[in-house]
Scaffold this motif. Structure first.
Motif, PDB file in Angstrom:
ATOM      1  N   SER A   1       0.530 -11.172 -31.005  1.00 51.81           N
ATOM      2  CA  SER A   1       2.102 -10.784 -30.567  1.00 51.81           C
ATOM      3  C   SER A   1       2.615 -11.324 -29.211  1.00 51.81           C
ATOM      4  O   SER A   1       3.763 -11.458 -28.976  1.00 51.81           O
ATOM      5  N   GLY A   2       1.513 -11.733 -28.511  1.00 50.08           N
ATOM      6  CA  GLY A   2       1.962 -12.236 -27.075  1.00 50.08           C
ATOM      7  C   GLY A   2       2.243 -11.196 -26.227  1.00 50.08           C
ATOM      8  O   GLY A   2       2.390 -11.478 -24.966  1.00 50.08           O
ATOM      9  N   ALA A   3       2.304  -9.777 -26.369  1.00 50.96           N
ATOM     10  CA  ALA A   3       2.594  -8.795 -25.542  1.00 50.96           C
ATOM     11  C   ALA A   3       1.542  -7.754 -25.256  1.00 50.96           C
ATOM     12  O   ALA A   3       0.672  -7.229 -26.217  1.00 50.96           O
ATOM     13  N   GLY A   4       1.111  -7.661 -24.071  1.00 53.92           N
ATOM     14  CA  GLY A   4       0.166  -7.000 -23.619  1.00 53.92           C
ATOM     15  C   GLY A   4      -1.376  -7.455 -23.837  1.00 53.92           C
ATOM     16  O   GLY A   4      -1.481  -8.630 -24.220  1.00 53.92           O
ATOM     17  N   THR A   5      -2.201  -6.830 -23.115  1.00 50.41           N
ATOM     18  CA  THR A   5      -3.805  -7.417 -23.016  1.00 50.41           C
ATOM     19  C   THR A   5      -4.726  -6.170 -23.145  1.00 50.41           C
ATOM     20  O   THR A   5      -4.354  -5.120 -22.947  1.00 50.41           O
ATOM     21  N   VAL A   6      -6.058  -6.577 -23.640  1.00 47.90           N
ATOM     22  CA  VAL A   6      -7.096  -5.693 -23.785  1.00 47.90           C
ATOM     23  C   VAL A   6      -8.336  -6.204 -22.907  1.00 47.90           C
ATOM     24  O   VAL A   6      -8.201  -7.501 -22.950  1.00 47.90           O
ATOM     25  N   PRO A   7      -9.064  -5.574 -22.480  1.00 47.98           N
ATOM     26  CA  PRO A   7     -10.377  -6.231 -21.924  1.00 47.98           C
ATOM     27  C   PRO A   7     -11.190  -6.800 -23.205  1.00 47.98           C
ATOM     28  O   PRO A   7     -11.330  -6.268 -24.149  1.00 47.98           O
ATOM     29  N   GLU A   8     -11.975  -7.950 -22.701  1.00 44.89           N
ATOM     30  CA  GLU A   8     -13.058  -8.448 -23.788  1.00 44.89           C
ATOM     31  C   GLU A   8     -14.388  -7.388 -23.367  1.00 44.89           C
ATOM     32  O   GLU A   8     -15.448  -8.012 -22.965  1.00 44.89           O
TER      33      GLU A   8
END
Length: 359
Positions: A147-154
């Motif tokens: 979606s291109g919005a936000g991030t989460v850690p790997e």
């Protein structure tokens, strides 16, 4: 890889008629796993549910099918696998939840349970597999959803999903509002919403829904599946009517959960066009959950989201005085709703990643 020398069994979970029935031991063990995993992921916001509170969701499957399995290492239940899917005609999707208690992490039990659950989903004829993972706020971001919005850690949870071929589609922000202190700017936000919504009036109720609002409320619930941001997650248009609303309300009542609904009525037409829901198990110190919130597309631009959220917050403080905070979740691309939350004083506490793959 699974730890060698340990006997693992994945067995069907029996849904008992009552939590104290002779065959309810597995169900109670499943609830225990749910509570331990929830505590590890959500900390003080976690609620230790009882078997009595959880059972109604499993016994009412008219609209959503639920399948569960226990993950046993030797004689100990260390995890669970849950598959649910909608009963809408033509639906292709299923949601998989694999949970393993922290003490058993890193021993391969989760991987074995995921492979098992995916195989069962295929046998059920579902080809779109969906799952979610929970991540703390403040962690180093590295994965961006499609979606291109936000991030989460790997982190370990993301790597687990990637190892099974899932794509990160969407990120949800989970935010909390502290109800133990004054909310800066609340009065101005509410006044502005009231001024901008001249053709609308606020109404509210606690479950059960009054008959006069039942059909409109059901229509709003159906529009949640079509009007809310879902990125590229495959969603079904849900069929809601008064009967489905009543079934959900019965589940809430049997589980001891109270629900407050606030809505905006379009005065010229008399129809409800926006709503929000707050629910609570009425446990002191535990959060109130903000469930669905929606403004119909054709009625946006009148600050109805701010109206129903602010007005309903006032009512919630009267009805749920034991609640010290409210938790809400919104897609990171849903900037209009996030802007309302931020103006009300909600702050991020964690993020939820939505994953999907087609088989």
């Amino acid at each position: 890889m699974r730890e060698t020398g340990v006997t693992v069994a994945i067995t069907p979970m029996i849904v008992p008629e009552a939590p104290d029935a002779a065959n309810a031991a597995g169900f109670r063990a499943m609830v225990g796993v749910r509570n331990r995993v929830s505590s590890a992921l959500f900390g003080a916001d976690a609620l230790d549910a009882t078997a009595e509170q959880v059972l109604p969701t499993w016994t009412e499957q008219t609209d959503m099918a639920l399948h569960g399995w226990l993950v046993r290492a030797e004689d100990e239940v260390v995890g669970r696998a849950v598959v649910d899917f909608p009963r809408e005609v033509g639906s292709r999707r299923a949601t998989i939840r694999v949970e393993v208690v922290r003490e058993a992490w890193g021993r391969g039990f989760g991987s074995e349970a995921m492979a098992f659950a995916e195989d069962r989903v295929r046998q059920l004829g579902r080809s779109v597999l969906q799952a979610m993972t929970v991540h703390p706020a403040g962690a180093e971001p590295s994965l961006v959803p499609r979606s291109g919005a936000g991030t989460v850690p790997e982190d370990r949870f993301s790597r687990f999903m990637l190892s099974f071929g899932y794509t990160l589609e969407q990120v949800y922000r989970i935010s909390a509002l502290d109800l133990t202190r004054p909310i800066d700017g609340f009065d101005a936000l509410l006044a502005g919403a009231r001024e901008a919504s001249g053709d609308y009036r606020y109404v509210s109720w606690t479950s059960p829904t009054p008959d006069e609002w039942l059909d409109d409320y059901a229509w709003l619930k159906s529009r949640m599946s079509t009007d809310a941001p879902t990125a590229d997650m495959e969603m079904d248009e849900e069929a809601w009517d008064g009967g489905r609303v009543r079934r959900l309300e019965e589940v809430f009542a049997r589980s001891g959960r109270s629900r407050l609904v606030g809505a905006a009525q379009h005065v010229p037409s008399g129809r409800l066009v926006a709503f929000t829901e707050l629910s609570s198990f009425r446990v002191p110190g535990k959060p109130i959950d903000q469930d669905d919130t929606l403004v119909l597309k054709e009625h946006r631009g009148h600050r109805l989201g701010a109206l129903v959220k602010c007005e309903t917050l006032i009512r919630a403080r009267e009805l749920f005085p034991e609640g010290e905070r409210i938790l809400t979740g919104n897609a990171e691309e849903n900037r209009p709703m996030l802007a309302i939350n931020e103006a009300m004083g909600f702050a991020p506490t964690r993020y939820i990643a939505d994953w999907q793959k087609t088989v």
